[in-house]
Design a protein around this motif. Structure first.
Motif: not given
Ligand SMILES: *Cc1c(COP(=O)(O)O)cnc(C)c1O
Length: 453
Positions: A92, A147-149, A175, A223, A253, A287, A290
């Motif tokens: 990334r 992380n976002n997850a 995703i 996304s 999210d 995230s 990104k």
């Molecule tokens: C990329 C993404 C995630 C996961 O994010 P990470 O930082 O890769 O764990 C979750 N939700 C959405 C909508 C995303 O685009």
């Protein structure tokens, strides 16, 4: 009966071979012993399978190769000429100089990660970043996880375990890389209540699904794909307003964490954290690596009461951010604060790079190659599950070689000490300067020269 293994050398003989002596000086004896035994074991298996007995030379060489393969880090820098800016498989977002400097400053020694320098007592790692995130997003409170997850999992676990969460059927998506909304929901112990249809969900669909067991409404940014044609989804403002009447939070999210207006760069509109907060969502999740352009992280911003519940949940400890990423993320956020994101953050520099500059760099690369290269018109993807279907014009170098397929050429470029990763399209290997850092141009030129000479 003569053993079929009689031609195999003994372990001692392998280890005493002069060609292994430089290794014997550099590594503990047990390590080489282990490799030699392993190699002889493999040889016995091969012989049992009917293959000829390997020579001492072959066994010694194999032991050497194995030792070297273990020593050489398999994780290393590559040059991303793939034309995908946020390439998840390539790590990334590349980081700004300031972010790298901040990370290097924190790495070698101790730091006040969870130590309050004013009072000399225990502090929290959130204090270093929370005011910055609140300032940039307009949120009351914020904190950061791995992380976002993890941000999504923690939010659902802390706020909705054994309760219901309402999601539009069109947003119960995957995703990529195994992140599926229904699976994360199951993992958190929250019950997914899908409403609407794949292409159309109305506010009334959400409202009709609210029960006393409802804990939250979840919105997930699609996304990495687009639904086109007859579609209907509910704007975050509408959803938040309705949820408020029922005293329920909206968890948003948004994926990418795009703090700048993407439409100003000729891209499609991407949800922005500050918009989501202004619209009234309870939590916005995104995230760090990104479109934000920082290190891997999951950012959670929103209402203080909700953020506090997350901070003190036991799972928060399991998904917490490390000090080095935290330092890099803070430095990246400071670029936004100073209004210098486009000039300092590589992801935005790539997005904003003028086509003339890209074309000039492509011509420089092509010149090295000569007749086999053409500068063509192409498109750079944003990638990383951001801005699906929205691309930027670019000028990749297309290489077609007589006597080598594009696959073979791509493989050769991947095998260099600093691998150069391209993309194959229309039977040519494409190298896109937009995703290559300008300071890497020299290495790309040299690599092309080597490969083609
Ligand atoms: C990329 C993404 C995630 C996961 O994010 P990470 O930082 O890769 O764990 C979750 N939700 C959405 C909508 C995303 O685009």
């Amino acid at each position: 009966m003569e053993s079929k293994f009689r031609h195999l050398p003994s372990v001692d003989k392998v280890l005493a071979d002069p060609r292994l002596q430089p290794l014997a000086a550099a590594y503990p004896h047990d390590f080489l012993l282990d490799l030699a035994r392993h190699q002889l074991g493999q040889s016995r298996q091969a012989i049992t399978a009917g293959q000829p007995s390997p020579s001492l030379d072959e066994i010694v060489e194999a032991v050497k190769q194995q030792a070297m393969a273990l020593e050489k880090p398999s994780l290393r820098p590559v040059i991303n000429a793939s034309g995908v800016i946020l390439h998840t498989n390539l790590g990334r977002a590349p980081l700004s100089r300031e972010a790298i400097a901040a990370m290097s400053a924190i790495t070698p020694g101790y730091c006040n990660l969870e130590f309050d320098l004013a009072s000399g007592i225990r502090g929290t790692r959130h204090t270093h970043i929370e005011p910055l995130l609140c300032q940039l997003t307009g949120a009351e409170a914020a904190f950061v996880v791995n992380n976002n997850a993890a941000a999504v999992l923690l939010s659902l676990t802390a706020l909705a375990k054994r309760k219901e969460v309402i999601v539009s059927r069109g947003q119960a998506v995957e995703i990529g890389g195994g992140f599926r909304v229904p699976d994360v929901m199951r993992q958190s112990g929250a019950k997914l209540v899908e409403v609407g249809t794949t292409n159309c969900t109305y506010l009334a669909d959400y409202e009709a699904a609210i029960t006393p067991r409802t804990a939250a409404l979840l919105r997930v940014h699609s996304s990495n794909f687009r639904v086109v044609g007859f579609t209907q989804s509910v704007a975050i403002e509408e959803l938040a307003n309705m949820a408020k009447q029922h005293n329920l939070p909206v968890l948003d999210d948004i994926g990418s964490g795009c703090l700048l207006d993407a439409t100003k760069f000729g891209l499609a509109a991407e949800p922005m954290p500050q918009q989501s907060i202004a619209a009234g969502s309870g939590l916005v999740l995104f995230s760090g690596d990104k479109l934000l352009g920082g290190p891997q992280a999951g950012i959670i911003a929103g209402k203080k009461a909700l953020v506090d519940q997350l901070k003190k949940h036991p799972l928060a400890r399991a998904v917490r951010i490390d000090k080095v990423s935290l330092a890099g993320l803070i430095a990246t956020l400071v670029h936004y604060l100073k209004g210098e994101a486009v000039s300092k953050i590589p992801v935005w520099q790539m997005i904003a790079a003028p086509l003339e500059d890209i074309e000039r760099r492509a011509r420089d690369w092509a010149q090295v190659i000569g007749g086999a290269a053409k500068v063509i018109e192409g498109e750079t993807e944003i990638g990383g599950g951001s801005l699906p279907g929205s691309t930027l014009p670019t000028r990749p170098v297309a290489i077609t070689l007589r006597g080598a397929t594009p696959m073979a050429l791509a493989q050769k470029l991947r095998q260099r000490d600093i691998p150069v990763i391209g993309r194959i399209s229309s039977n040519a290997l494409l190298l896109d300067p937009r995703t290559v850092l300008p300071e890497e141009d020299q290495v790309v030129s040299e690599t092309l020269q080597r490969i083609l000479s």
